[in-house]
Design a protein around this motif. Structure first.
Motif, PDB file in Angstrom:
ATOM      1  N   ILE A  12      -3.055  17.352 -15.160  1.00  9.33           N
ATOM      2  CA  ILE A  12      -3.078  16.484 -13.987  1.00  9.33           C
ATOM      3  C   ILE A  12      -1.679  15.930 -13.737  1.00  9.33           C
ATOM      4  O   ILE A  12      -0.999  15.495 -14.667  1.00  9.33           O
ATOM      5  N   GLU A  13      -1.291  15.940 -12.452  1.00  7.04           N
ATOM      6  CA  GLU A  13      -0.031  15.341 -12.037  1.00  7.04           C
ATOM      7  C   GLU A  13      -0.323  14.367 -10.909  1.00  7.04           C
ATOM      8  O   GLU A  13      -1.217  14.592 -10.098  1.00  7.04           O
ATOM      9  N   ALA A  14       0.432  13.286 -10.856  1.00  7.01           N
ATOM     10  CA  ALA A  14       0.307  12.307  -9.778  1.00  7.01           C
ATOM     11  C   ALA A  14       1.693  11.796  -9.435  1.00  7.01           C
ATOM     12  O   ALA A  14       2.480  11.475 -10.321  1.00  7.01           O
ATOM     13  N   ASN A  15       1.992  11.754  -8.142  1.00  5.18           N
ATOM     14  CA  ASN A  15       3.278  11.264  -7.654  1.00  5.18           C
ATOM     15  C   ASN A  15       3.047  10.500  -6.364  1.00  5.18           C
ATOM     16  O   ASN A  15       2.162  10.834  -5.572  1.00  5.18           O
ATOM     17  N   GLU A  16       3.874   9.500  -6.155  1.00  6.10           N
ATOM     18  CA  GLU A  16       3.807   8.760  -4.902  1.00  6.10           C
ATOM     19  C   GLU A  16       4.323   9.640  -3.771  1.00  6.10           C
ATOM     20  O   GLU A  16       5.327  10.338  -3.917  1.00  6.10           O
ATOM     21  N   LEU A  17       3.623   9.620  -2.639  1.00  3.88           N
ATOM     22  CA  LEU A  17       4.049  10.348  -1.456  1.00  3.88           C
ATOM     23  C   LEU A  17       5.169   9.556  -0.810  1.00  3.88           C
ATOM     24  O   LEU A  17       4.963   8.441  -0.348  1.00  3.88           O
ATOM     25  N   LYS A  18       6.358  10.102  -0.814  1.00  6.36           N
ATOM     26  CA  LYS A  18       7.525   9.383  -0.289  1.00  6.36           C
ATOM     27  C   LYS A  18       7.810   9.712   1.174  1.00  6.36           C
ATOM     28  O   LYS A  18       8.326   8.895   1.902  1.00  6.36           O
TER      29      LYS A  18
ATOM     30  N   THR B 292       0.837  -1.192   0.000  1.00  6.88           N
ATOM     31  CA  THR B 292       0.000   0.000   0.000  1.00  6.88           C
ATOM     32  C   THR B 292       0.874   1.245   0.000  1.00  6.88           C
ATOM     33  O   THR B 292       1.909   1.274   0.652  1.00  6.88           O
ATOM     34  N   THR B 293       0.442   2.255  -0.733  1.00  7.07           N
ATOM     35  CA  THR B 293       1.143   3.532  -0.751  1.00  7.07           C
ATOM     36  C   THR B 293       0.125   4.645  -0.929  1.00  7.07           C
ATOM     37  O   THR B 293      -1.053   4.374  -1.149  1.00  7.07           O
ATOM     38  N   THR B 294       0.571   5.886  -0.844  1.00  3.14           N
ATOM     39  CA  THR B 294      -0.291   7.046  -1.039  1.00  3.14           C
ATOM     40  C   THR B 294       0.165   7.791  -2.277  1.00  3.14           C
ATOM     41  O   THR B 294       1.357   8.022  -2.462  1.00  3.14           O
TER      42      THR B 294
ATOM     43  N   ASP C 221      18.252   5.604   0.797  1.00  2.00           N
ATOM     44  CA  ASP C 221      19.052   4.971  -0.249  1.00  2.00           C
ATOM     45  C   ASP C 221      20.284   5.782  -0.615  1.00  2.00           C
ATOM     46  O   ASP C 221      21.356   5.226  -0.834  1.00  2.00           O
ATOM     47  N   ASP C 222      20.141   7.125  -0.695  1.00  2.91           N
ATOM     48  CA  ASP C 222      21.284   7.944  -1.098  1.00  2.91           C
ATOM     49  C   ASP C 222      21.660   9.030  -0.100  1.00  2.91           C
ATOM     50  O   ASP C 222      22.615   9.769  -0.303  1.00  2.91           O
ATOM     51  N   GLY C 223      20.897   9.162   1.011  1.00  7.80           N
ATOM     52  CA  GLY C 223      21.215  10.123   2.051  1.00  7.80           C
ATOM     53  C   GLY C 223      20.925  11.569   1.690  1.00  7.80           C
ATOM     54  O   GLY C 223      21.324  12.473   2.407  1.00  7.80           O
ATOM     55  N   LYS C 224      20.223  11.812   0.578  1.00 11.38           N
ATOM     56  CA  LYS C 224      19.934  13.175   0.138  1.00 11.38           C
ATOM     57  C   LYS C 224      18.587  13.639   0.663  1.00 11.38           C
ATOM     58  O   LYS C 224      17.677  12.843   0.856  1.00 11.38           O
ATOM     59  N   LEU C 225      18.484  14.970   0.864  1.00 11.86           N
ATOM     60  CA  LEU C 225      17.240  15.574   1.285  1.00 11.86           C
ATOM     61  C   LEU C 225      16.315  15.672   0.079  1.00 11.86           C
ATOM     62  O   LEU C 225      16.713  16.147  -0.992  1.00 11.86           O
ATOM     63  N   LYS C 226      15.070  15.199   0.248  1.00 12.03           N
ATOM     64  CA  LYS C 226      14.128  15.159  -0.868  1.00 12.03           C
ATOM     65  C   LYS C 226      12.775  15.705  -0.432  1.00 12.03           C
ATOM     66  O   LYS C 226      12.459  15.739   0.756  1.00 12.03           O
ATOM     67  N   ASP C 227      11.974  16.130  -1.425  1.00 11.62           N
ATOM     68  CA  ASP C 227      10.621  16.595  -1.113  1.00 11.62           C
ATOM     69  C   ASP C 227       9.698  15.398  -0.955  1.00 11.62           C
ATOM     70  O   ASP C 227      10.121  14.245  -1.073  1.00 11.62           O
ATOM     71  N   ASP C 228       8.423  15.664  -0.681  1.00 11.68           N
ATOM     72  CA  ASP C 228       7.474  14.575  -0.405  1.00 11.68           C
ATOM     73  C   ASP C 228       7.248  13.641  -1.578  1.00 11.68           C
ATOM     74  O   ASP C 228       6.708  12.556  -1.419  1.00 11.68           O
ATOM     75  N   LYS C 229       7.672  14.039  -2.782  1.00 10.82           N
ATOM     76  CA  LYS C 229       7.504  13.199  -3.970  1.00 10.82           C
ATOM     77  C   LYS C 229       8.781  12.445  -4.327  1.00 10.82           C
ATOM     78  O   LYS C 229       8.820  11.717  -5.302  1.00 10.82           O
TER      79      LYS C 229
ATOM     80  N   GLY D 101       5.737  10.536   3.726  1.00 10.92           N
ATOM     81  CA  GLY D 101       4.761  10.148   4.737  1.00 10.92           C
ATOM     82  C   GLY D 101       3.752  11.237   5.031  1.00 10.92           C
ATOM     83  O   GLY D 101       2.675  10.975   5.520  1.00 10.92           O
ATOM     84  N   THR D 102       4.104  12.501   4.756  1.00 13.04           N
ATOM     85  CA  THR D 102       3.199  13.629   4.995  1.00 13.04           C
ATOM     86  C   THR D 102       3.336  14.608   3.838  1.00 13.04           C
ATOM     87  O   THR D 102       4.452  14.997   3.498  1.00 13.04           O
ATOM     88  N   PRO D 103       2.222  15.028   3.228  1.00 12.88           N
ATOM     89  CA  PRO D 103       2.316  15.987   2.119  1.00 12.88           C
ATOM     90  C   PRO D 103       3.040  17.263   2.553  1.00 12.88           C
ATOM     91  O   PRO D 103       2.792  17.802   3.618  1.00 12.88           O
ATOM     92  N   GLY D 104       3.988  17.712   1.714  1.00 12.30           N
ATOM     93  CA  GLY D 104       4.728  18.934   1.968  1.00 12.30           C
ATOM     94  C   GLY D 104       5.952  18.754   2.850  1.00 12.30           C
ATOM     95  O   GLY D 104       6.728  19.678   3.038  1.00 12.30           O
ATOM     96  N   GLN D 105       6.175  17.565   3.385  1.00 13.64           N
ATOM     97  CA  GLN D 105       7.285  17.328   4.295  1.00 13.64           C
ATOM     98  C   GLN D 105       8.491  16.817   3.525  1.00 13.64           C
ATOM     99  O   GLN D 105       8.381  15.986   2.636  1.00 13.64           O
TER     100      GLN D 105
END
Length: 151
Positions: free
Chosen positions: A92-98, A79-81, A110-118, A100-104
């Motif tokens: 229309i755009e759709a991306n998996e929420l990576k 299951t994912t969001t 995997d690579d130690g980099k800072l990423k957005d919610d997508k 856990g919280t939208p906007g976080q």
């Protein structure tokens, strides 16, 4: 009473060991299912051996058909969001929420980099934002160019 068996049928030797081979194969599958971390551990698995016997018309011999099958536990669902919306152009755009919280933002394990919610690298997001700001702040004065032409 004699200790000799009157019914001398050994399941492991019948059909030249084919029934035992079928059982071994099915048991391998059951054990794989038990060891699969994606399956619920405590649910029961079942092995069924069905022996179907068809006698001849004279009833002096029987054709025995053996079937071995298992009932396994299905793998757990994944299951994912998905974040859904429209972009600035209305598409229309759709991306998996990576995260856990939208906007976080989050740190990708995997690579130690800072990423957005997508899951997009923050450096890339910030660079795109600067490009958008630069494009938006570039003002073209068409009247200024017309003034030059008329002078």
């Amino acid at each position: 009473m004699s200790k000799n068996k009157l019914v001398n049928i050994d399941l492991t030797d019948m059909a030249n060991g084919a029934i035992q081979e079928k059982l071994d194969t099915v048991m391998d599958g059951v054990l794989e299912n038990i060891l699969n971390p994606n399956c619920e551990a405590k649910k029961k698995r079942k092995v069924t051996i069905t022996l179907s016997m068809t006698p001849t018309e004279t009833r002096n011999s029987i054709t025995l058909d053996a079937q071995v099958k298992s009932t396994l536990v299905p793998e757990d669902s994944a299951t994912t969001t998905i974040l859904v919306g429209r972009n600035s152009t209305g598409r229309i755009e759709a991306n998996e929420l990576k995260s856990g919280t939208p906007g976080q933002t989050y740190i990708d394990p995997d690579d130690g980099k800072l990423k957005d919610d997508k899951g997009t690298d923050i450096d890339k997001v910030e660079a795109e934002g600067k490009n958008q700001t630069a494009k938006a702040s570039t003002i073209i004065d068409f009247q200024h160019s017309q003034k030059k032409e008329s002078n």
